[in-house]
Write a protein that holds these residues in place. Structure first.
Motif, PDB file in Angstrom:
ATOM      1  N   LYS A 165      65.884  51.955  54.883  1.00  0.00           N
ATOM      2  CA  LYS A 165      64.509  52.369  55.200  1.00  0.00           C
ATOM      3  C   LYS A 165      63.874  53.076  54.004  1.00  0.00           C
ATOM      4  O   LYS A 165      62.699  52.903  53.707  1.00  0.00           O
ATOM      5  N   GLU A 166      64.689  53.872  53.324  1.00  0.00           N
ATOM      6  CA  GLU A 166      64.180  54.601  52.163  1.00  0.00           C
ATOM      7  C   GLU A 166      63.902  53.639  51.002  1.00  0.00           C
ATOM      8  O   GLU A 166      62.925  53.805  50.270  1.00  0.00           O
ATOM      9  N   VAL A 167      64.782  52.644  50.864  1.00  0.00           N
ATOM     10  CA  VAL A 167      64.547  51.632  49.825  1.00  0.00           C
ATOM     11  C   VAL A 167      63.225  50.921  50.107  1.00  0.00           C
ATOM     12  O   VAL A 167      62.412  50.694  49.204  1.00  0.00           O
ATOM     13  N   ALA A 168      63.021  50.609  51.392  1.00  0.00           N
ATOM     14  CA  ALA A 168      61.791  49.912  51.778  1.00  0.00           C
ATOM     15  C   ALA A 168      60.566  50.756  51.424  1.00  0.00           C
ATOM     16  O   ALA A 168      59.578  50.242  50.894  1.00  0.00           O
ATOM     17  N   GLN A 169      60.646  52.046  51.704  1.00  0.00           N
ATOM     18  CA  GLN A 169      59.509  52.935  51.381  1.00  0.00           C
ATOM     19  C   GLN A 169      59.298  52.993  49.871  1.00  0.00           C
ATOM     20  O   GLN A 169      58.173  52.947  49.382  1.00  0.00           O
ATOM     21  N   SER A 174      59.130  45.812  53.681  1.00  0.00           N
ATOM     22  CA  SER A 174      59.780  46.062  54.972  1.00  0.00           C
ATOM     23  C   SER A 174      61.291  46.186  54.808  1.00  0.00           C
ATOM     24  O   SER A 174      61.851  45.760  53.793  1.00  0.00           O
ATOM     25  N   VAL A 175      61.920  46.743  55.814  1.00  0.00           N
ATOM     26  CA  VAL A 175      63.374  46.857  55.792  1.00  0.00           C
ATOM     27  C   VAL A 175      64.009  45.469  55.747  1.00  0.00           C
ATOM     28  O   VAL A 175      64.995  45.234  55.038  1.00  0.00           O
ATOM     29  N   GLU A 176      63.414  44.532  56.481  1.00  0.00           N
ATOM     30  CA  GLU A 176      63.959  43.166  56.481  1.00  0.00           C
ATOM     31  C   GLU A 176      63.871  42.552  55.093  1.00  0.00           C
ATOM     32  O   GLU A 176      64.771  41.837  54.663  1.00  0.00           O
ATOM     33  N   ALA A 177      62.784  42.865  54.409  1.00  0.00           N
ATOM     34  CA  ALA A 177      62.640  42.331  53.044  1.00  0.00           C
ATOM     35  C   ALA A 177      63.710  42.927  52.132  1.00  0.00           C
ATOM     36  O   ALA A 177      64.265  42.231  51.272  1.00  0.00           O
ATOM     37  N   VAL A 178      64.017  44.204  52.339  1.00  0.00           N
ATOM     38  CA  VAL A 178      65.069  44.837  51.534  1.00  0.00           C
ATOM     39  C   VAL A 178      66.392  44.119  51.774  1.00  0.00           C
ATOM     40  O   VAL A 178      67.111  43.768  50.830  1.00  0.00           O
ATOM     41  N   LYS A 179      66.701  43.876  53.030  1.00  0.00           N
ATOM     42  CA  LYS A 179      67.960  43.185  53.359  1.00  0.00           C
ATOM     43  C   LYS A 179      68.004  41.807  52.697  1.00  0.00           C
ATOM     44  O   LYS A 179      69.030  41.385  52.168  1.00  0.00           O
ATOM     45  N   TRP A 180      66.878  41.162  52.745  1.00  0.00           N
ATOM     46  CA  TRP A 180      66.813  39.818  52.170  1.00  0.00           C
ATOM     47  C   TRP A 180      66.993  39.862  50.651  1.00  0.00           C
ATOM     48  O   TRP A 180      67.738  39.066  50.086  1.00  0.00           O
ATOM     49  N   HIS A 181      66.329  40.810  50.035  1.00  0.00           N
ATOM     50  CA  HIS A 181      66.454  40.937  48.578  1.00  0.00           C
ATOM     51  C   HIS A 181      67.895  41.269  48.178  1.00  0.00           C
ATOM     52  O   HIS A 181      68.415  40.723  47.197  1.00  0.00           O
TER      53      HIS A 181
ATOM     54  N   PHE B   8      76.274  53.667  55.056  1.00  0.00           N
ATOM     55  CA  PHE B   8      74.981  53.051  55.335  1.00  0.00           C
ATOM     56  C   PHE B   8      74.679  53.157  56.818  1.00  0.00           C
ATOM     57  O   PHE B   8      75.546  52.915  57.649  1.00  0.00           O
ATOM     58  N   GLN B   9      73.453  53.493  57.096  1.00  0.00           N
ATOM     59  CA  GLN B   9      73.069  53.553  58.496  1.00  0.00           C
ATOM     60  C   GLN B   9      72.757  52.134  58.958  1.00  0.00           C
ATOM     61  O   GLN B   9      71.961  51.429  58.343  1.00  0.00           O
ATOM     62  N   ALA B  10      73.400  51.717  60.031  1.00  0.00           N
ATOM     63  CA  ALA B  10      73.201  50.352  60.505  1.00  0.00           C
ATOM     64  C   ALA B  10      71.804  50.199  61.082  1.00  0.00           C
ATOM     65  O   ALA B  10      71.360  51.004  61.888  1.00  0.00           O
ATOM     66  N   ASP B  11      71.112  49.200  60.632  1.00  0.00           N
ATOM     67  CA  ASP B  11      69.803  48.883  61.193  1.00  0.00           C
ATOM     68  C   ASP B  11      69.975  47.644  62.059  1.00  0.00           C
ATOM     69  O   ASP B  11      70.888  46.861  61.863  1.00  0.00           O
ATOM     70  N   SER B  12      69.068  47.508  63.003  1.00  0.00           N
ATOM     71  CA  SER B  12      69.148  46.287  63.795  1.00  0.00           C
ATOM     72  C   SER B  12      68.800  45.108  62.901  1.00  0.00           C
ATOM     73  O   SER B  12      67.912  45.187  62.060  1.00  0.00           O
ATOM     74  N   LEU B  13      69.507  44.061  63.074  1.00  0.00           N
ATOM     75  CA  LEU B  13      69.369  42.924  62.168  1.00  0.00           C
ATOM     76  C   LEU B  13      68.517  41.829  62.791  1.00  0.00           C
ATOM     77  O   LEU B  13      68.747  41.404  63.909  1.00  0.00           O
ATOM     78  N   GLU B  14      67.529  41.435  62.056  1.00  0.00           N
ATOM     79  CA  GLU B  14      66.750  40.284  62.490  1.00  0.00           C
ATOM     80  C   GLU B  14      67.022  39.170  61.507  1.00  0.00           C
ATOM     81  O   GLU B  14      66.614  39.231  60.351  1.00  0.00           O
ATOM     82  N   VAL B  15      67.732  38.193  61.964  1.00  0.00           N
ATOM     83  CA  VAL B  15      68.070  37.086  61.080  1.00  0.00           C
ATOM     84  C   VAL B  15      66.823  36.234  60.863  1.00  0.00           C
ATOM     85  O   VAL B  15      66.136  35.877  61.815  1.00  0.00           O
ATOM     86  N   PRO B  16      66.492  35.949  59.599  1.00  0.00           N
ATOM     87  CA  PRO B  16      65.319  35.100  59.359  1.00  0.00           C
ATOM     88  C   PRO B  16      65.440  33.781  60.127  1.00  0.00           C
ATOM     89  O   PRO B  16      66.465  33.102  60.045  1.00  0.00           O
TER      90      PRO B  16
END
Lengths: 197, 238
Positions: A165-169, A174-181, B8-16
């Motif tokens: 979340k902090e990376v996203a900020q 978005s957080v999802e974009a961070v995960k994707w990156h 790492f704090q687990a976030d809910s995952l939304e798979v693209p």
């Protein structure tokens, strides 16, 4: 002694306490900045700036025990701002030549190959760097090949262990974009470093 | 597979949604390696890892890469000196004198020099006067000898000065201040070496704008006493 005690020393007028904090965190700060900027000289400047800014704002630090994380956020923000500034400075004289690329939605994510990076990274061929070089150099060369957002997300999330979340900020996405990156970045790193892993 | 990073704090995952099934699984494997995979999916992905060598390899690669990124490379660079030079230019916390000095560095240093010059001139003149008086007194009172230097008690803020100050020790000891005495006979000299901001305060013309109120001499030394402070401008061996 703990960070909080050194911070307390500094706030009580003993600047020597700050030197202990500098000695403890200078390497980490330098590496974080270097990973983000890909250039030793810039990373040194940013690291020095970050420590001076941290000193000036030390009395605003709410949890002195968390000095390290706080400092790394300063390093990160300064590095990213510097990088944005560098991109602007680079873009200005090349406006016409880059017009096509800028039209592409992925232009912002393209790596800045050969600009502001050390000679090792400028080779553009991480596999070459492996020959006779440390793994760390190869990793940096590979990092420099990644699109900017991927590299930043990887460095902040994986290396600095910053919450997503902090990376996203920090990166303004978005957080999802961070995960994707992070996912894409590591996938590319794996390909680039397949000979060394 | 049960040991995942806990930081790492687990976030809910939304798979693209656009990812094919295999890539979704790879994406989830990466999340598992980071410790951010949502709990409901963990067991399923771990089961997939057990039966799929390629996925296991991918999982290990993610872990290795994360480890490589976290590992600080050796850097033989010491920036502490440069950083601390910059930091020392900043005002120190909790030090109003240093803060004030930092706020007007150039002005303060020249003021300090002026004050020091002024004070040296005054004390040198006073010492010369005192030595002259002392010599005259010694000629008049030849044969009498003092065991120490008798001075009048002086009140200075919260410090209580000794009624008798005994000067001992070789050589020239310049600019010391008697601060207190805790010995029964009051013959103990507790001196404070004056330096930095203390000196600035000492030599402040506002405090020392009058000529010494009295002075005594012992050997080659002169003690200058004002209503605010007691100074030894020079001390010789007794």
């Amino acid at each position: 002694m703990e960070d909080s005690e050194w911070v307390a020393d500094v706030l009580n007028g003993q600047q020597a306490g700050f030197e202990k904090l500098v000695r403890k965190y200078q390497r980490q700060a330098l590496v974080v900045s270097y990973r983000l900027l890909g250039n030793h000289e810039d990373a040194r400047d940013i690291t020095q700036d970050a420590f001076v800014k941290a000193y000036r704002s030390l009395d605003t630090l709410e949890r002195p025990a968390a000095f390290g994380g706080w400092l790394m956020r300063i390093v990160t923000n300064l590095s990213l701002n510097y990088r944005r500034g560098r991109r602007l400075r680079m873009a200005q004289p090349m406006e016409g030549a880059m017009a096509d690329q800028l039209g592409s939605p992925m232009a912002a994510d393209r790596p800045m190959r050969g600009h502001g990076s050390d000679s090792l990274a400028q080779s553009g061929r991480p596999e070459r760097a492996v020959e006779g070089k440390e793994l760390g150099d190869a990793l940096q060369a590979a990092l420099n090949q990644l699109p900017e957002k991927q590299r930043q997300a990887l460095v902040l999330f994986t290396m600095q262990e910053m919450p997503q979340k902090e990376v996203a900020q920090t990166l303004g996405c978005s957080v999802e974009a961070v995960k994707w990156h992070v996912f894409q970045g590591r996938k590319k790193l794996r390909e680039l470093l397949k000979d060394t892993m | 597979m049960s040991q995942h990073p806990q930081h790492f704090q687990a976030d809910s995952l939304e798979v693209p949604a656009h990812l094919p099934a295999r890539q979704r699984l790879e994406w989830e494997v990466a999340q598992l390696a980071d410790g951010t995979l949502a709990a409901p999916r963990r067991k399923a992905v771990e089961a997939a890892l057990l039966s799929d060598a390629e996925l296991r390899s991918s999982y290990e690669a993610h872990r290795r890469l994360s480890g490589m990124l976290r590992k600080l490379p050796p850097m033989d660079v010491d920036l502490a000196g440069e950083i601390m030079r910059s930091v020392r230019l900043e005002p120190a916390y909790g030090d109003p004198v240093a803060t004030a000095a930092g706020a007007s560095q150039g002005g303060a240093s020249s003021l300090l020099e002026l004050a020091r010059d002024w004070w040296l001139t005054v004390t040198a003149a006073a010492a010369a006067l005192v030595v002259g008086v002392g010599l005259g007194s010694a000629l008049f009172n030849a044969g009498e000898s003092e065991p120490g230097i008798a001075v009048t008690p002086v009140e200075h803020d919260d410090s209580q000065f000794a009624s008798t100050m005994r000067v001992a020790g070789p050589g020239e000891i310049l600019r010391q201040q008697q601060a207190s005495s805790d010995s029964a006979d009051g013959r103990r000299l507790l001196a404070i070496t004056v330096s930095g901001p203390e000196f600035l305060r000492w030599a402040d013309p506002e405090l020392n704008s009058s000529l010494p109120e009295s002075a005594v001499v012992f050997g080659g030394s002169a003690v200058v006493e004002t209503s605010r402070e007691l100074l030894i401008t020079g001390v010789a061996s007794p």
